[in-house]
Structure formats: structure tokens, C-alpha cells
Scaffold this active site. Structure first.
Site, short mmCIF file in Angstrom:
data_model
loop_
_atom_site.label_atom_id
_atom_site.label_comp_id
_atom_site.label_asym_id
_atom_site.label_seq_id
_atom_site.Cartn_x
_atom_site.Cartn_y
_atom_site.Cartn_z
N SER A 1 0.85 -1.19 0.00
CA SER A 1 0.00 0.00 0.00
C SER A 1 0.88 1.24 0.00
CB SER A 1 -0.89 0.03 1.24
OG SER A 1 -1.57 1.27 1.34
N TYR B 1 -1.64 -0.45 10.26
CA TYR B 1 -1.79 -1.01 8.92
C TYR B 1 -0.64 -0.55 8.02
CZ TYR B 1 -3.88 -1.27 4.17
OH TYR B 1 -4.13 -1.49 2.83
P1 NAP Z 1 -11.58 -5.99 -0.26
O1 NAP Z 1 -12.37 -5.53 -1.43
O2 NAP Z 1 -12.10 -5.70 1.11
O3 NAP Z 1 -11.33 -7.56 -0.41
C1 NAP Z 1 -10.60 -8.23 0.57
C2 NAP Z 1 -10.36 -9.66 0.11
O4 NAP Z 1 -9.54 -10.31 1.09
C3 NAP Z 1 -11.65 -10.45 0.01
O5 NAP Z 1 -11.52 -11.32 -1.10
C4 NAP Z 1 -11.66 -11.26 1.30
O6 NAP Z 1 -12.34 -12.50 1.19
C5 NAP Z 1 -10.18 -11.51 1.52
N1 NAP Z 1 -9.83 -11.76 2.91
C6 NAP Z 1 -10.00 -10.95 3.99
N2 NAP Z 1 -9.57 -11.56 5.10
C7 NAP Z 1 -9.11 -12.78 4.73
C8 NAP Z 1 -8.55 -13.88 5.41
N3 NAP Z 1 -8.35 -13.87 6.75
N4 NAP Z 1 -8.18 -14.99 4.70
C9 NAP Z 1 -8.37 -15.01 3.37
N5 NAP Z 1 -8.89 -14.01 2.66
C10 NAP Z 1 -9.27 -12.91 3.34
O7 NAP Z 1 -10.09 -5.41 -0.28
P2 NAP Z 1 -9.23 -4.69 -1.43
O8 NAP Z 1 -9.41 -3.23 -1.29
O9 NAP Z 1 -9.45 -5.34 -2.73
O10 NAP Z 1 -7.76 -4.99 -0.87
C11 NAP Z 1 -6.93 -5.96 -1.43
C12 NAP Z 1 -5.50 -5.67 -1.00
O11 NAP Z 1 -5.14 -4.36 -1.46
C13 NAP Z 1 -5.29 -5.66 0.52
O12 NAP Z 1 -4.05 -6.25 0.83
C14 NAP Z 1 -5.26 -4.16 0.86
O13 NAP Z 1 -4.53 -3.90 2.03
C15 NAP Z 1 -4.59 -3.62 -0.39
N6 NAP Z 1 -4.84 -2.20 -0.63
C16 NAP Z 1 -6.10 -1.73 -0.86
C17 NAP Z 1 -6.28 -0.38 -1.09
C18 NAP Z 1 -7.64 0.21 -1.36
O14 NAP Z 1 -7.78 1.45 -1.30
N7 NAP Z 1 -8.65 -0.58 -1.66
C19 NAP Z 1 -5.19 0.49 -1.06
C20 NAP Z 1 -3.93 -0.02 -0.82
C21 NAP Z 1 -3.77 -1.38 -0.61
P3 NAP Z 1 -13.96 -12.59 1.34
O15 NAP Z 1 -14.54 -11.90 0.12
O16 NAP Z 1 -14.27 -14.05 1.35
O17 NAP Z 1 -14.32 -11.87 2.60
#
Ligand code: NAP
Length: 242
Positions: free
Chosen positions: A137, A151
Site C-alpha cells: 500500500s 496497517y
Molecule cells: P476488499 O475488497 O475488502 O477484499 C478483501 C479480500 O480479502 C476479500 O476477497 C476477502 O475474502 C479476503 N480476505 C479478507 N480476510 C481474509 C482472510 N483472513 N483470509 C483469506 N482471505 C481474506 O479489499 P481490497 O481493497 O481489494 O484490498 C486488497 C489488498 O489491497 C489488501 O491487501 C489491501 O490492504 C490492499 N490495498 C487496498 C487499497 C484500497 O484502497 N482498496 C489500497 C492499498 C492497498 P472474502 O470476500 O471471502 O471476505
């Protein structure tokens, strides 16, 4: 060459966009998820429509036995060539002094322990080379003050994990890179208590808007593919200038 890639957190957000993008680029994909079975199955159905093989596998990435089961099941698709370490969470936005221990523990477990467990399984199984992409991130370098410093600290650990693994695994033909997204429009912001964060934050993002999952997926596909054959240990920022 056949690409067989595991995408953790493949049911929603950046992971789901990545799984679809990889399939369009010729990967067979194991779509790993935690609880959202229906969402994961929808991604698998999209991949099948693209003519690629896919399976949905439930696994809590903080649990070593479930991670092993994920990788054993994904082996049905063939020899593993790629891992996208993406499953991640935040916790409620707020001042550092209000951080609850349970939230701290869970953020470390999912975003760091989970990444290490999955990378270890991948490194053991990629006997003929491969590529790993860790989703970090922009928070790792911004610090996320007044939001979720813990985080940000764990995402900085992801960058260190990437650099160390890139060096250790390079002699075995395994490349390891990270991407550092800024604010991307996914469900993650609802979990942090601010579902409208992507729109609220637009004014402080140099390009003037939040990013979309598809704008991250392409970079991950690049880092898994032959066009990045000399790229390892890199952290690619995808943050609209943040
Ligand atoms: P998201 O839409 O909330 O999706 C999270 C995903 O992680 C879902 O598929 C969820 O599965 C899975 N997950 C959560 N806890 C888990 C666990 N204990 N074991 C296995 N799977 C788990 O998140 P996102 O925004 O796409 O984020 C994806 C990555 O990008 C993360 O590492 C986040 O830190 C990083 N990121 C995001 C942003 C942003 O602004 N969105 C920015 C920087 C970095 P379920 O669907 O089954 O719950």
C-alpha cells in the site's frame, strides 16, 4: 507456457479484478477467498467464460493448515507459476490511541502472517521458477496518520518481505515484486468505517480521483508476466500521484 496462479482475496475488489485480468491474459486461476463463496464463484464463472480453468478455494490465510490446503487444491490446475498475495484488511479509521488490540492483532495476522505463509508455500512449490506479487500500500510510505498507522507499518513490512524474498529466491528463477496502491474503490473502506473514503479523498489525490481495481490489476499482470522478466524486488506505486 501455462500460467497457474493463486490469487488470495480473489473474491472481491483488487483480487477479483486481478483474477479476471490474469485469465484474460492466459492464466488458469485459483480464486482464494475467506467467506464470500458466492462472490468467488462469480469470479470463477467469469474466468470460465474467458476459456480458462479456475477453482474457488476457501482458506483463511492466517491459518497454516488452510493455506496448505489452498495450495494442495490449486495443484489440481497444474504446476504453480504465480502467487498474488492480496488478501488484506484494515480496521476502523481513528487516532492511534484508540486502536483496539483485537484490530491490531487481526491486521498483523492477515496482512503479514498470511502473506508469509502463502509466500512460503509458493516458494516451496515453484520448483521451475515463478513470480510472486505482494499487494502492499502507498500507506507504507505515507504512514496513515489519524487513520491506521498499524496497517501502514504492516504494509512497510510487506515491502521488506518483498525485497528479502526477491534476493533469496532469485537464484531459483522466482521473481518477487510488490505493488503499492493508493486509494482504490473497493469494499475495504466500508470495513474501516468510511465507505465513501474514495470520494472524500479525491481532492488530496494529485490526479483528482480514487483508482479502480482494474487500474491495479494490469500492473499485477505485468509483474507476473514475461515483460517483467528482469524486474524483481521492485515496489510499483499505483496511487494517482499520492
Ligand atoms: P476488499 O475488497 O475488502 O477484499 C478483501 C479480500 O480479502 C476479500 O476477497 C476477502 O475474502 C479476503 N480476505 C479478507 N480476510 C481474509 C482472510 N483472513 N483470509 C483469506 N482471505 C481474506 O479489499 P481490497 O481493497 O481489494 O484490498 C486488497 C489488498 O489491497 C489488501 O491487501 C489491501 O490492504 C490492499 N490495498 C487496498 C487499497 C484500497 O484502497 N482498496 C489500497 C492499498 C492497498 P472474502 O470476500 O471471502 O471476505
Amino acid at each position: 507456457m501455462t500460467f497457474v496462479t493463486i490469487v488470495t482475496g480473489g473474491s472481491r475488489g483488487i483480487g477479483a479484478a486481478t483474477a479476471r485480468r490474469l485469465a484474460a491474459g492466459g492464466h488458469d486461476v485459483a480464486v482464494a477467498y475467506h467467506r464470500e463463496h458466492t462472490a468467488a464463484q462469480a469470479v470463477v464463472a467469469d474466468i470460465h467464460r474467458l476459456g480458462r480453468r479456475a477453482i474457488a478455494v476457501a482458506a483463511d490465510t492466517t491459518n497454516p493448515d488452510q493455506v496448505q490446503h489452498l495450495f494442495d487444491t490449486a495443484a489440481d490446475l497444474g504446476s504453480l507459476t504465480g502467487l498474488v498475495n492480496n488478501a488484506g484488511i484494515t480496521s476502523p479509521i481513528g487516532p492511534f490511541t484508540d486502536l483496539r488490540f483485537d484490530d491490531l492483532r487481526r491486521v498483523v495476522d492477515v496482512n503479514l502472517i498470511g502473506y508469509v505463509l502463502c509466500a512460503q508455500q509458493a516458494a516451496r512449490r515453484m520448483t521451475d521458477g515463478g513470480a510472486i506479487v505482494n499487494v502492499s500500500s502507498a500507506a507504507a510510505t505515507l504512514g496513515a496518520p489519524n487513520e491506521y498507522i498499524h496497517y501502514a507499518a504492516v504494509k512497510a513490512a510487506t515491502d521488506a518481505l518483498t525485497i528479502g524474498l526477491a534476493k533469496e529466491l532469485a537464484p531459483r528463477g522466482i521473481r518477487v515484486n510488490a505493488i503499492a496502491p493508493g486509494i482504490i474503490r473497493t469494499d475495504i473502506h466500508a470495513l474501516s468505517g468510511e465507505p465513501d473514503r474514495p470520494d472524500r479523498a479525491a481532492g488530496r489525490i494529485p490526479v483528482g480521483r480514487a483508482g479502480e481495481p482494474d487500474e491495479v490489476a494490469g500492473a499485477i499482470a505485468f509483474l507476473l508476466g514475461p515483460d517483467s522478466s528482469y524486474t524483481t524486488g521492485a515496489v510499483l506505486r499505483i496511487a494517482g500521484g499520492l
